[in-house]
Design a protein around this motif. Structure first.
Motif, mmCIF file in Angstrom:
data_model
loop_
_atom_site.group_PDB
_atom_site.id
_atom_site.type_symbol
_atom_site.label_atom_id
_atom_site.label_comp_id
_atom_site.label_asym_id
_atom_site.label_seq_id
_atom_site.Cartn_x
_atom_site.Cartn_y
_atom_site.Cartn_z
ATOM 1 N N LEU A 147 129.868 44.010 108.647
ATOM 2 C CA LEU A 147 129.661 45.235 109.434
ATOM 3 C C LEU A 147 128.397 45.107 110.276
ATOM 4 O O LEU A 147 127.396 44.554 109.818
ATOM 5 C CB LEU A 147 129.506 46.445 108.511
ATOM 6 N N CYS A 148 128.428 45.652 111.482
ATOM 7 C CA CYS A 148 127.241 45.671 112.335
ATOM 8 C C CYS A 148 126.297 46.767 111.832
ATOM 9 O O CYS A 148 126.692 47.925 111.704
ATOM 10 C CB CYS A 148 127.648 45.956 113.783
ATOM 11 N N ALA A 149 125.062 46.364 111.559
ATOM 12 C CA ALA A 149 124.091 47.351 111.045
ATOM 13 C C ALA A 149 123.330 48.031 112.170
ATOM 14 O O ALA A 149 122.478 48.890 111.922
ATOM 15 C CB ALA A 149 123.113 46.660 110.094
ATOM 16 N N GLY A 191 132.229 45.623 113.941
ATOM 17 C CA GLY A 191 131.565 44.332 113.749
ATOM 18 C C GLY A 191 130.618 44.026 114.895
ATOM 19 O O GLY A 191 130.676 44.668 115.946
ATOM 20 N N CYS A 192 129.754 43.047 114.698
ATOM 21 C CA CYS A 192 128.776 42.697 115.731
ATOM 22 C C CYS A 192 129.456 42.136 116.975
ATOM 23 O O CYS A 192 129.095 42.470 118.092
ATOM 24 C CB CYS A 192 127.784 41.669 115.180
ATOM 25 N N ARG A 193 130.481 41.283 116.790
ATOM 26 C CA ARG A 193 131.162 40.690 117.942
ATOM 27 C C ARG A 193 132.208 41.615 118.540
ATOM 28 O O ARG A 193 132.626 41.438 119.678
ATOM 29 C CB ARG A 193 131.817 39.368 117.526
ATOM 30 N N GLU A 207 122.337 37.273 116.015
ATOM 31 C CA GLU A 207 122.727 37.108 117.423
ATOM 32 C C GLU A 207 123.206 38.422 118.056
ATOM 33 O O GLU A 207 123.589 38.436 119.219
ATOM 34 C CB GLU A 207 123.826 36.033 117.523
ATOM 35 N N CYS A 208 123.180 39.517 117.316
ATOM 36 C CA CYS A 208 123.759 40.783 117.801
ATOM 37 C C CYS A 208 122.684 41.664 118.442
ATOM 38 O O CYS A 208 121.692 42.020 117.807
ATOM 39 C CB CYS A 208 124.420 41.513 116.640
ATOM 40 N N PRO A 209 122.878 42.035 119.742
ATOM 41 C CA PRO A 209 121.874 42.880 120.406
ATOM 42 C C PRO A 209 121.660 44.212 119.685
ATOM 43 O O PRO A 209 120.523 44.673 119.563
ATOM 44 C CB PRO A 209 122.470 43.120 121.799
ATOM 45 N N ALA A 210 122.746 44.823 119.172
ATOM 46 C CA ALA A 210 122.597 46.124 118.506
ATOM 47 C C ALA A 210 121.775 45.976 117.223
ATOM 48 O O ALA A 210 120.895 46.806 116.936
ATOM 49 C CB ALA A 210 123.975 46.705 118.189
ATOM 50 N N CYS A 211 122.054 44.935 116.453
ATOM 51 C CA CYS A 211 121.305 44.721 115.204
ATOM 52 C C CYS A 211 119.844 44.412 115.519
ATOM 53 O O CYS A 211 118.927 44.918 114.852
ATOM 54 C CB CYS A 211 121.922 43.578 114.388
ATOM 55 N N GLN A 212 119.613 43.610 116.556
ATOM 56 C CA GLN A 212 118.232 43.257 116.901
ATOM 57 C C GLN A 212 117.470 44.481 117.428
ATOM 58 O O GLN A 212 116.280 44.643 117.150
ATOM 59 C CB GLN A 212 118.213 42.100 117.919
HETATM 60 ZN ZN ZN Z 1 125.360 43.947 114.806
#
Ligand code: ZN
Ligand code: ACM
Length: 522
Positions: free
Chosen positions: A286-288, A267-269, A324-329
């Motif tokens: 799920l974190c993309a 997950g993102c968090r 808000e997720c650095p990985a997704c951004q």
């Molecule tokens: Zn994410």
């Protein structure tokens, strides 16, 4: 002149024939009634060889409770099953005379359908009215979905659901296997999915109030269950014997709390997840952005299901966490994506590429169109039929399952508060199911993009299998008639047949059906 005399003669013949009306659902392409009847006696056998033996045995078992005996399957017999290459794969003829029952199918699958028709014609005294039935389906995808995520159904119950599909000549079992409220399938590479993700701490009682958590009450009892890989193989094999393809759905990137509680790093968090104890749409998905997510998604599920299509969900995926997720951004920047909708599109394209590498094709709920989708993806239209219509116009293949016609968990009574106070408040009558026109507003050239239709049974508010049956039946019969007999559908005629046929058919099969069977208030 001669023609009209012939017509009168045929009409008289029909009148002189069986007194019983010939009620078949879904409505066959052609029925020609004849004189007399066939009688199944202690001497009757079914002649079937090779691949036709198993359909014959299944028929013999199904008919046993009706006539009080099993009919033996042998090399010779009065009920004769054969295939013929001159018929289409799902096309059959069934010819009943006083001496024989001759079934000819374009394939063993078609013979199986002819036997379902025969099953509807056999009376408790073993008689079958003389008739010739010619029949074939209109749509290739004739489906039923069962949600095993919100409530868990045992292997035997899932088989009963498959029996229901088979008796209605449906050919796809869409099996919803993962949810916020529980992960239901053993994945050996990710053992915590079933160890942790298949159990929720407790379950909300009654209708969930998302506006005011303080008003919700919980039962305090852990609830869980999952299918081992052997269970899955047994169910796939059971369905295959009934010519039903099992299409699994692993819903992603949303509806994933079962997996996130087991593997929080997906997950993102990265923490703070638990298997949900109530219904609704979770913001945690799920974190993309993380590669680990795609490693997780590309698991051994394909080894368990031989189906050409794999359903990857894609519905109801809020974008808050991705924002808000650095990985997704970072993923959005690196891939040159415009926004989170395009990130969802990126996610689906990647999963589709993996499926294609394994010779499979992707089905997703209609939200996968947000942010763009490949032409090869199959859209399952649920929020609104016209999302499906749009997709078909653009050249995508579509399965129609709009909620206002196809969500069989919706109430069957116009007064749900009084009679079905726990379930959804929406009313979906048999007539409203039947009203679905999958080709509505499409041009004939676009019809080929409509693969078919499906009835869906979501189970937030269905906790026992008797209830599943009562929500599914009789409305699945209306789904089946549109899927099989779209070009000849006629509600008034259907209702007459339904009232005469279905209570007996379901009763003989020891299936429960709705007590609001006859209600039809618009
Ligand atoms: Zn994410
Ligand atoms: C759905 O009903 N969320 C597909």
């Amino acid at each position: 002149m001669r023609k009209s005399i012939l017509l009168i003669f045929v009409t008289l013949l029909a009148a002189a024939g069986s007194a019983r009306s010939i009620d078949i659902i879904p409505r066959p392409a052609e029925i020609t009634e004849a004189r007399g009847e066939f009688r199944i006696t202690a001497q009757t056998a079914i002649a079937a060889e090779g691949e036709l033996r198993r359909p014959a045995e299944i028929f013999a078992t199904d008919i046993e409770p009706v006539i009080g005996r099993e009919i033996p399957v042998a090399a010779k017999g009065e009920i004769r099953l054969r295939t013929s290459p001159s018929l289409a794969a799902e096309e059959y003829t069934l010819a009943v005379t006083p001496r024989t029952v001759e079934i000819l199918g374009g394939s063993p699958q078609a013979v199986f359908y002819a036997l379902q028709t025969l099953r509807q014609l056999v009376a408790t005294d073993g008689t079958v009215p003389a008739v010739v039935v010619r029949d074939k389906p209109c749509f290739a995808h004739r489906g039923g979905m069962l949600d095993s995520g919100r409530h868990f159904w045992t292997v035997d119950e899932v088989k009963r659901f498959i029996d229901i599909l088979a008796m209605h000549k449906l050919n796809v079992f869409h099996w919803h296997l993962s949810e916020d409220q529980g992960w239901r399938i053993e994945i050996k590479r990710y053992p915590l999915l079933t160890e942790i993700g298949s159990v929720r701490r407790e379950t909300v009682i009654g209708r969930y109030d998302k506006t005011d958590e303080s008003r919700n009450r919980y039962d305090g009892k852990p609830y869980g269950g999952f299918y081992t890989q052997d269970d899955v193989r047994a169910i796939v094999a059971y369905a295959a014997e009934r010519y039903i393809e099992v299409i699994p759905e692993i819903d992603m990137p949303g509806h994933m709390l079962g997996a996130l509680a087991s593997y929080p790093q997906l997950g993102c968090r990265g923490q703070g997840y638990e298997v949900w104890t109530h219904w609704g749409i979770s913001k945690d998905v799920l974190c993309a952005g993380k590669e680990e997510t795609f490693e997780f998604v590309e698991n051994e599920v394909l080894d368990l299901f031989p189906s050409k299509f794999i359903h990857v969900g894609g519905d109801e995926c809020p974008k808050e966490r991705w924002k808000e997720c650095p990985a997704c951004q970072r993923r959005i920047r690196e891939e040159g994506l415009a926004n989170e909708n395009e990130l969802q599109s990126y996610f689906m394209h990647r999963v589709e590429k993996w499926l294609h590498e394994h010779g499979r094709e992707l089905i997703g709920w209609d939200e996968i169109m947000q942010g763009g989708i490949s032409k090869s993806a199959v859209i399952m239209a649920w929020t609104d039929q016209f999302r499906g219509t749009d997709a078909a116009r653009k050249g995508n293949r579509v399965i129609m399952t709009p909620k206002w016609n196809c969500y069989l968990d919706y109430s069957q009574t116009s007064d749900p508060e009084k009679y079905e106070p726990i379930g959804p408040t929406r009313y979906l009558s048999m007539r409203q199911v039947y009203r679905l026109d999958p080709y509505d507003r499409l041009k004939p050239a676009e019809y080929r993009n409509i693969l078919g239709i499906q009835g869906n049974v979501w189970t937030e508010y269905i906790a026992d299998f008797g209830h599943v049956q009562r929500m599914t039946l009789p409305r699945m019969a209306a789904i089946a008639e549109i899927a099989w007999a779209y070009d000849r559908k006629d509600y008034d005629d259907f209702e007459k047949r339904a009232k005469r046929l279905l209570p007996e058919l379901y009763g003989n099969a020891k299936l429960k059906f709705s007590e609001f069977f006859f209600e039809d208030i618009e």
